[in-house]
Structure formats: C-alpha cells, structure tokens
Scaffold this active site. Structure first.
Site, mmCIF file in Angstrom:
data_model
loop_
_atom_site.group_PDB
_atom_site.id
_atom_site.type_symbol
_atom_site.label_atom_id
_atom_site.label_comp_id
_atom_site.label_asym_id
_atom_site.label_seq_id
_atom_site.Cartn_x
_atom_site.Cartn_y
_atom_site.Cartn_z
ATOM 1 N N CYS A 96 21.799 -17.385 30.331
ATOM 2 C CA CYS A 96 21.724 -16.606 29.085
ATOM 3 C C CYS A 96 21.292 -17.494 27.923
ATOM 4 O O CYS A 96 21.982 -18.453 27.552
ATOM 5 C CB CYS A 96 23.088 -15.970 28.803
ATOM 6 S SG CYS A 96 23.206 -15.142 27.200
ATOM 7 N N CYS A 435 2.628 6.807 28.045
ATOM 8 C CA CYS A 435 3.114 8.019 28.705
ATOM 9 C C CYS A 435 2.495 8.155 30.098
ATOM 10 O O CYS A 435 1.268 8.129 30.257
ATOM 11 C CB CYS A 435 2.768 9.225 27.834
ATOM 12 S SG CYS A 435 2.920 10.796 28.668
ATOM 13 N N CYS A 438 0.556 11.666 30.551
ATOM 14 C CA CYS A 438 -0.405 12.074 29.524
ATOM 15 C C CYS A 438 -1.837 12.176 30.045
ATOM 16 O O CYS A 438 -2.583 13.074 29.649
ATOM 17 C CB CYS A 438 -0.347 11.108 28.337
ATOM 18 S SG CYS A 438 1.123 11.343 27.294
#
EC number: 5.3.4.1
Length: 532
Positions: A96, A435, A438
């Site tokens: 991390c 999208c 689309c």
C-alpha cells in the site's frame, strides 16, 4: 534512493513502536539517541558517505531499534490491546503506497509523544500477513490508525501528519487543553506548535470556561491552550489588550492571528476554529484533500497553475482571499501534480495550458469558470458574484460545429438553439465514449435517421451529443446511451425512448408520439426491420 527512504521510514516506525511498548522489553539505551542515529545513518547513506565503521554503527542502531519494537501478529494482537491502557496501532499492508507514506509520519508522532512523556504504547500490524489479527482489532483497510483507551477503539480520520496525530492522541488520552503558566513555557510552546487556539481565563472556571473545554474536547485537529496570565497570553497572541477573558486562533503566516468575537458557546467556538484554521491559500495535497472536500466553507475558488506561474499570482490572490475570509476557501493546485489537478480540470474539459481559476459550491455541486484575465479586479468580481449567488454556472461544451449532417452534432453551447428553441421535433441520442452499448445504438439511430429523412411532413430531425464533454442544466443524464424525443409543441417534457426496442418498434413509437400518419413511415419501418 527510494528504497533507502522506505527502509528509513520502516526503521523509524520500528523505533517508535518499540520506544513506547510496555511488554517487558529491555531498553539498552536512550530512545532519542537511537532515533538520531537512524536519521544520521539515512542522511549519510543518501550522500554516499558511509564507510565500514559507519555501516557498523548503523547496523547497531538498527539492532537496538528492532530489539525494542512491538510487532503484532495473530498471537499477540488482542493481548496487546488488553494489556495496554493506551495503545496506538498502525495497520498497514506492504504493497500500500499510502501506508508507506504514513509510516514515517506515524513514527515521528510516536517519537514526539514519547519525548512529551506520553504513556501511550505504539505498535504496528501487517494486516495482509495477519488478517485474523487485523480483523480482531478492527483494522478494515490500509492504512488504519487506531487508538485503544482502556479497550475502547477510536479511529483516526485526520490529516496524515505528525502534528495531527500527536494532537489527536493527546486529546484522547490526556487533558484536552495544555495549560501554560510561565513566559518560558509559552516561548517553548511557540517553537513546537504552528496552529492552536488560545484561551485566557482569569480563574479557569465559570460557564464560558466550561464551553471552552467542551469545544477543546470535541475539536480533534487543533490544539487548545489556556492561561490565566495576560503576560503569558501576549507572548502567544501579542495584540491582547486588557481582556480578562479572551479566545483567539494562532496559525502560520501570512494571516497569523484571528480573534474570536462570538458568544462563548461550544458550537460557536468550534465553528470559529473550523472556519479560520486554514491559511489564506490552501495548497491542495493528497494529505489534505479530505479536509478540503469536507470543509465547512462550501464556496471554494481554485487556482490551477505551475509553481513558477503561481509565484506571480500568490500575493494578489492572498489580498482577495483576505477580503472573503471565512466566506470562500481559496485553494492552489499545482498542475505539475497531474494526479491532483487532472480530475478537477476534466470536470471542465480543460487542459492545463495556462493558469486557470475555477470555483465550486460544494453544497450544490455547482461549478464555475473565470474566463476573464486573472487580475485583482476580475478575481474580486468573480468572488463577490460567487458569494452573492449571481455567478452563472459553468457547463462544459465542445466548440460549435460548423456543419450539420444527417444527424446534427449538438454541443453544450448549442443545446438551447438546436433542441429547446428549435421548431422541429427532435430525436436526441446522448452517448459517452466509454459506453459499451453506445456504438450499436448509434448505428440503429443512423438507420432511423436515414429512413425518416425520406419522409414528408414529419418535421423531425435527429441529433447526437457526447455527454462526456458537453453539459446543459436541463439535461441531467447518468445512464448511457439515453434516447430522448422532444416534441415541437412541448420541449420541456422530453419522451424517453427505450434503447432495447428494435428498429421497427422505435419507428412505430416515433410515429405514434408525433402523430405521423404518412404511409411511407410504415414502409420505412419495414425497411428498417429488413436491415437488422
């Protein structure tokens, strides 16, 4: 070099955990000396100056740090919480990045608290390696800082800085207010603290003093101090006159002193501190981003610029910021820090080519753009209109297209003229480049446009808008693609068209809603069906 810094941070953390751990560990030397040795070793290694003797001394410092450290695992984590009246725990994961950034700050805080005589024990836990232990003590993400006071858990949510951690721990484990009773103690305090609230109370008693203590207990980020000696108070806040009771906030330059003029009530005191604790211009960083987003000052003006450009603007912005203090939060974002600047600029569809000033009203989610030249007068007007609520919101838009094809390209700036003010019925396709569906829907819309273009008396045009770079206040879309039919007689109530319908059903739907009865429409629908 980066590896050495990470190692140094880890060593500091080991030392900090060890220095305060109280589990029958042997201490074979002074903790502060070990800390100094580790820092010296790191600096020498950075310069490449370590010889054989230096490396041996460094190894000894490391050994001493490791001999004192309290490292938690599945076997001792729960016991450490139960056996220590006060335990500050860092839960981390080796992979991390934010854990690596926090480790040295945590270590510095631990060393500072140890030097102050704090009885808090310090520990660390690799939550990835020991998930059972992490779950047992409440570590649910990385990094996590938890303070256990007699077994009760408190999670740290403040800035990941040494001072913020120290202040928070002291407030949770000791008196929430530091009492200063001599000039020497005040002068020594000034050397260490940059931001603090000062209370002057003659007898440390009464309803107003009790409200001061309540505020000090509730406010976790700013250290509160008190004195009953005006001469001591004047060292910390020089402009104090003859007051027997006083409250002020001291912070870093250029706006160092703020005097409280409200009623001595807990909420009013906390609000005073919250509104005034930031500098005139806050430099936006990873560390303070959460505090900026959560600031009680909801109107915020951002300046985006590279450091060398901002130097020319800083003094001017400070003067304007002083005029709107507590009303507007002024923030600087270095555009060279792409991960900080880009998310903001993307909201505007802007590239960081030159200094840019924007604004947000975080209570409404509204954004604004200063399109005028950046100077004192224009910035004052921009800020004043923002406060008065007369500043027009900014909506992204591509440049106005020069040509209109079979399907008209609509942008933010042409939405009114092309859609809302158009005498035509309008079929609008709203899409976004990411999208998935689309592209297929766009092909169907093109087929519909081609078929209806051959019909007479439809008064129908097709339009398309990329919502990723264009916005309009009367088009609130969060699902793509979206198909809308705007009847010429009522543009305020667009009709949603199902994108799951086939071409024939879409054509039939349009015909019914627009009352198109020409037989050619049916033929068009049949042709559309054949093309599927």
């Amino acid at each position: 070099m980066r590896a050495r810094r990470v190692l140094a941070a880890a060593l500091l953390l080991l030392l900090a955990g060890a220095a305060a751990a109280r589990l029958d560990l042997d201490d074979d030397g002074d903790d502060s000396e070990v800390l100094d040795e580790l820092l010296a070793v790191d600096e020498e290694e950075e310069r490449g100056e370590l010889d054989g003797g230096g490396k041996a001394a460094g190894a000894e410092a490391v050994r001493r740090a490791q001999s004192m450290v309290l490292v938690l695992d599945n076997d001792n984590a729960r016991r450490a919480v139960e056996d220590n009246a006060e335990l500050l725990l860092l839960g981390y994961a080796p992979w991390c990045e934010r854990s690596a950034q926090l480790m040295p700050r945590f270590a510095e805080a631990a060393a500072a608290l140890r030097a102050m005589g704090s009885a808090v024990a310090f520990a660390k836990l690799d939550g990835e390696r020991y998930p059972k232990a992490a779950s047992a003590v409440g570590v649910k993400g990385f990094p996590t800082v938890l303070l256990f006071v007699n077994g009760t858990e408190h999670q740290f949510t403040g800035l990941h800085t040494k001072d913020a951690i120290v202040t928070w721990v002291r407030k949770k484990t000791a008196a929430p207010v530091i009492r200063l009773q001599s000039k020497d103690s005040a002068e020594e305090f000034l050397k260490k603290e940059q931001t603090f609230a000062l209370g002057l109370f003659k007898n440390f008693e009464g309803a107003e003093y009790e409200e001061f203590i309540k505020a000090a207990t509730s406010e976790n980020e700013v250290q509160f101090v008190e004195t009953n000696d005006r001469n001591v108070a004047k060292i910390l806040f020089p402009s104090i006159a003859s007051e027997d009771q006083f409250l002020g906030l001291v912070k870093s330059e250029p706006e160092k002193f703020e005097k409280f003029d409200g009623a001595f009530e807990e909420k009013a005191i906390i609000q005073f501190v919250e509104l005034n604790k930031f500098p005139l211009i806050t430099v936006f960083t990873d560390l303070n981003s959460g505090k900026v987003y959560g600031s009680p000052i909801k109107l915020q003006i951002f300046t985006f610029a590279e450091a060398y450009d901002f130097e020319d603007l800083e003094s001017m912005i400070q003067e304007v910021a002083r005029e709107f203090k507590t009303k507007i939060m002024f923030i600087y974002v270095d555009t060279a820090e792409e991960k900080l600047a880009k998310p903001f600029l993307t909201l505007y569809g802007l590239e960081p080519e030159k200094p840019t000033v924007t604004a947000f009203d975080t209570s409404k989610g509204t954004k604004y753009l200063m399109e005028a030249e950046i100077n004192a007068n224009n910035l004052q007007d921009f800020a004043r209109d923002l406060v008065e609520g007369t500043l027009p919101p900014y909506f992204r838009s591509e440049p106005i297209p020069e040509e209109k094809g079979l399907i008209e390209k609509v942008v933010g700036r042409t939405f009114d003229s092309s859609i809302l003010e158009s005498p035509h019925n309008v079929f609008l396709e709203v899409h976004a480049p990411w999208c998935v569906d689309c592209e297929a829907i766009s092909k169907n819309v093109e087929k519909l446009a081609k078929h209806f273009n051959d019909l007479d008396n439809t008064n129908l045009k097709f339009a398309r808008m990329d919502a990723s770079v264009n916005e309009h206040p009367k088009l609130q879309i969060n699902n793509y693609p979206t198909l809308l039919l705007y009847p010429a007689q009522d543009k305020s109530n667009p009709i949603k068209v199902s994108k799951k319908s086939n071409l024939k059903d879409m054509a039939k739907f349009i015909k019914e809603k627009l009352q198109i009865s020409d037989a050619k429409t049916v033929a068009a629908s049949d042709n559309a069906k054949d093309e599927l």
